[in-house]
Design a protein around this motif. Structure first.
Motif, PDB file in Angstrom:
ATOM      1  N   SER A 196       1.965   0.105  -4.410  1.00  0.00           N
ATOM      2  CA  SER A 196       3.112  -0.075  -3.531  1.00  0.00           C
ATOM      3  C   SER A 196       2.982  -1.344  -2.689  1.00  0.00           C
ATOM      4  CB  SER A 196       3.266   1.143  -2.616  1.00  0.00           C
ATOM      5  OG  SER A 196       2.078   1.343  -1.868  1.00  0.00           O
ATOM      6  N   ARG A 242      13.996   7.884  -5.417  1.00  0.00           N
ATOM      7  CA  ARG A 242      12.759   8.251  -4.742  1.00  0.00           C
ATOM      8  C   ARG A 242      12.552   9.762  -4.731  1.00  0.00           C
ATOM      9  NH1 ARG A 242      14.306   3.851  -1.440  1.00  0.00           N
ATOM     10  NH2 ARG A 242      15.479   5.207  -0.048  1.00  0.00           N
ATOM     11  N   GLU A 274       8.133  -3.831   3.870  1.00  0.00           N
ATOM     12  CA  GLU A 274       8.509  -3.037   5.043  1.00  0.00           C
ATOM     13  C   GLU A 274       7.416  -3.097   6.107  1.00  0.00           C
ATOM     14  OE1 GLU A 274       9.433   0.909   3.892  1.00  0.00           O
ATOM     15  OE2 GLU A 274      11.259   0.384   2.809  1.00  0.00           O
ATOM     16  N   LEU A 275       6.156  -2.975   5.674  1.00  0.00           N
ATOM     17  CA  LEU A 275       5.046  -3.060   6.626  1.00  0.00           C
ATOM     18  C   LEU A 275       4.989  -4.438   7.275  1.00  0.00           C
ATOM     19  CD1 LEU A 275       2.249  -1.181   4.642  1.00  0.00           C
ATOM     20  CD2 LEU A 275       3.390  -0.391   6.710  1.00  0.00           C
ATOM     21  N   SER A 317      10.081  -3.449  -0.987  1.00  0.00           N
ATOM     22  CA  SER A 317       8.825  -2.749  -1.257  1.00  0.00           C
ATOM     23  C   SER A 317       8.210  -2.258   0.041  1.00  0.00           C
ATOM     24  CB  SER A 317       7.854  -3.705  -1.967  1.00  0.00           C
ATOM     25  OG  SER A 317       7.537  -4.794  -1.106  1.00  0.00           O
ATOM     26  N   LYS A 318       7.248  -1.334  -0.133  1.00  0.00           N
ATOM     27  CA  LYS A 318       6.542  -0.799   1.031  1.00  0.00           C
ATOM     28  C   LYS A 318       5.769  -1.894   1.756  1.00  0.00           C
ATOM     29  CE  LYS A 318       7.508   3.589   1.076  1.00  0.00           C
ATOM     30  NZ  LYS A 318       8.156   4.227   2.242  1.00  0.00           N
TER      31      LYS A 318
END
Length: 423
Positions: free
Chosen positions: A364, A332, A121-122, A117-118
Motif C-alpha cells: 500500500s 474496497r 494519504e499519509l 494511495s495510502k
C-alpha cells in the motif's frame, strides 16, 4: 452531482440550449464542483468540475441581458443570468476559486477528485501537520521577540528607578551639603538623553516586531453584505489583521485588541467584527480557497474570539464527494470481504494469480513514498525540537520577568514612601 456542502450559492437562471429557454434556480459552488439546481424540479440541470473550466467571462445575451458565461472542456458553454446580488460578485468568487484551484493542483481539492494511495494519504497528513507546526513555530518566534521587548522595557524601568534613587538621595541630603548642584544637573541631563535614546530604540524594535507578517492569503473581500465582494487579500500580522485590495492598498486595519469576534462560517469563509457603542460595527467578510491555512494561525492568536458556526460543523462533517467515490467504496468493501473469506496461499503456481490477488499482494506504500515519509518525519522532529527549545527559553524569560517585576514593584513602593516623607 456533487454531494459537497456548497461554499456559496446565488439565485439566478440558466439557459437550456436544447429547449431554447431560461430556467430559474440556484447556482452553487462547492469545493470541487459548480452546479445549477432548478427552482421548480429541484434537479441538477448542469454540473461540472472547477478543474474542467477553461474560461469565465461576463457577456451580454442578445445585447441586452447581462450574463456570466463559463466555458468548459469540449467547447461547452454555459450561460447564467439574473444572478443576485449581481454578476460581478459571482464572477469574483468563481474566478478566485477557479484560479486558486489551477495554481494549487496538489491541494486537498484535487485529492477529492480521484482515489489516491495510502502512502499519498499519509504524506498529505504529514504535510498538513508540518505546515501547522511551522505556523506554530512562527507564532512562538514572534512571542519570543515580544518577551525580549518586555525585558528591554524592564531594564529601562530599572535604570529609571536607579536615577530616581539618586535624585531622592540628593533631595534628602541636608541644606548644608558642601557640594554644588551643577554637576548633578549635568549628570541628570546626560541620563535623560540616554533614557530618551533607549526609549526610541525600544519603540523602533517594538514597531518592527509588531508589524511582522505571519501569513498572507488572497481572498474575496466584502464590508458587510454580499453586494460588494471584490478581490483582495488578508494579511495576518503579529499584532493586527490587515485588509488590502488587489493593488496592496490598505482598506482597513484591525488591531489585535480591537477585534471582538471572528466568526467561521465554513473552512473557506470568515467574518471579522469590531463592535462600537453609538455607531455601526465594522465587519469584513472574507472568502478564500486558502482560508484553512490562515485559520490555524487565527485559532492560536485569537482563541477566545474565534466562533465556529453550525454551518462550519456541517461542512467539516461532510466528506468530499468524487466521481469514483462510490466505485472506490464498493471496491474496497469487496476487497475486505474477499480478504476475510479467502486466504491467499503462501506459494501460488505461476499464472494462477488473479488481478484481485495481485492488487492485494501489492504494497500500500511504495518505497519512494516511504522514503519521502521518512524525510518529512525527520523534519517534523527537528521542528518539534526547535519549538521545545524556544518554549524552554521563553519559560526562563518569564521567570526573569517575574523576578524583575517584583523587584521593580518593591523599589517603586520604597521610592513612593520616601517622596511622601519629603512632602
Amino acid at each position: 452531482m456533487s454531494r459537497d456542502v456548497p461554499i456559496h450559492s446565488w439565485p439566478g437562471s440558466y439557459y437550456i440550449n436544447n429547449e431554447k429557454r431560461w430556467e430559474s434556480g440556484t447556482l452553487s459552488l462547492s469545493r470541487t464542483m459548480v452546479c445549477f439546481l432548478s427552482g421548480l424540479s429541484k434537479n441538477c440541470l448542469v454540473s461540472f468540475r472547477l478543474s474542467c473550466i477553461i474560461e469565465i467571462k461576463m457577456e451580454s445575451s442578445s445585447f441586452i441581458f447581462s450574463t456570466l458565461t463559463v466555458l468548459e472542456e469540449g467547447n461547452v458553454k454555459h450561460w447564467f443570468g439574473s444572478l443576485k446580488p449581481n454578476r460581478v460578485v459571482v464572477y469574483n468568487v468563481l474566478e478566485h476559486f477557479w484560479r486558486e484551484r489551477l495554481l494549487s493542483p496538489t491541494s486537498e481539492t484535487q485529492g477529492a477528485e480521484c482515489q489516491i494511495s495510502k502512502g499519498r494519504e499519509l504524506i498529505n497528513l504529514v504535510t498538513g501537520a508540518q505546515r501547522r507546526l511551522e505556523d506554530t513555530g512562527r507564532v512562538l518566534s514572534h512571542q519570543g521577540e515580544q518577551f525580549d521587548c518586555m525585558m528591554q522595557g524592564l531594564e529601562k524601568i530599572d535604570s529609571d528607578l536607579g536615577v530616581a534613587d539618586k535624585l531622592l538621595s540628593e533631595l534628602e541630603s541636608p541644606p548644608w551639603w558642601p557640594f554644588g548642584k551643577f554637576p548633578w544637573k549635568a549628570q541628570q541631563e546626560a541620563k535623560a538623553e540616554d533614557a530618551a535614546r533607549a526609549a526610541a530604540v525600544l519603540s523602533a524594535g517594538k514597531g518592527s516586531s509588531r508589524n511582522k507578517l505571519i501569513i498572507s492569503i488572497p481572498a474575496v473581500v466584502s464590508r458587510g453584505g454580499d453586494s460588494d465582494l471584490k478581490p483582495g487579500c488578508l494579511l495576518v500580522l503579529v499584532s493586527s489583521l490587515e485588509v488590502r485590495d488587489t493593488n496592496c492598498q490598505l482598506l482597513h486595519k484591525f488591531e489585535r485588541n480591537e477585534i471582538d469576534e471572528i466568526r467561521v462560517c465554513t473552512p473557506y469563509e470568515i467574518t471579522v467584527r469590531q463592535r462600537f457603542i453609538g455607531k455601526p460595527d465594522i465587519c469584513y467578510r472574507f472568502l478564500s480557497a486558502k482560508m484553512p491555512e490562515a485559520l490555524s494561525v487565527l485559532e492560536m492568536q485569537y482563541k477566545k474570539k474565534v466562533e465556529f458556526t453550525s454551518e462550519y460543523t456541517t461542512f467539516k462533517a461532510t466528506p468530499c464527494s468524487s466521481v469514483c467515490g462510490k466505485e472506490g467504496t464498493h471496491w474496497r468493501q469487496g476487497l475486505r470481504q474477499t480478504g476475510r473469506e479467502t486466504e491467499l496461499p503462501l506459494e501460488v503456481p505461476a499464472g494462477e494469480l488473479s488481478k484481485l490477488q495481485v492488487q492485494v499482494l501489492q504494497p500500500s506504500v511504495s518505497q519512494a513514498e516511504a522514503q519521502e515519509l521518512k524525510q518529512m518525519l525527520l523534519q517534523l522532529k527537528n521542528l518539534a525540537l526547535e519549538a521545545e527549545t524556544e518554549l524552554e527559553r521563553q519559560d526562563e524569560v518569564l521567570d526573569v520577568l517575574t523576578d524583575s517585576t517584583d523587584r521593580s514593584t518593591m523599589q517603586i513602593g520604597k521610592h513612593t514612601s520616601r517622596m511622601k516623607r519629603l512632602l
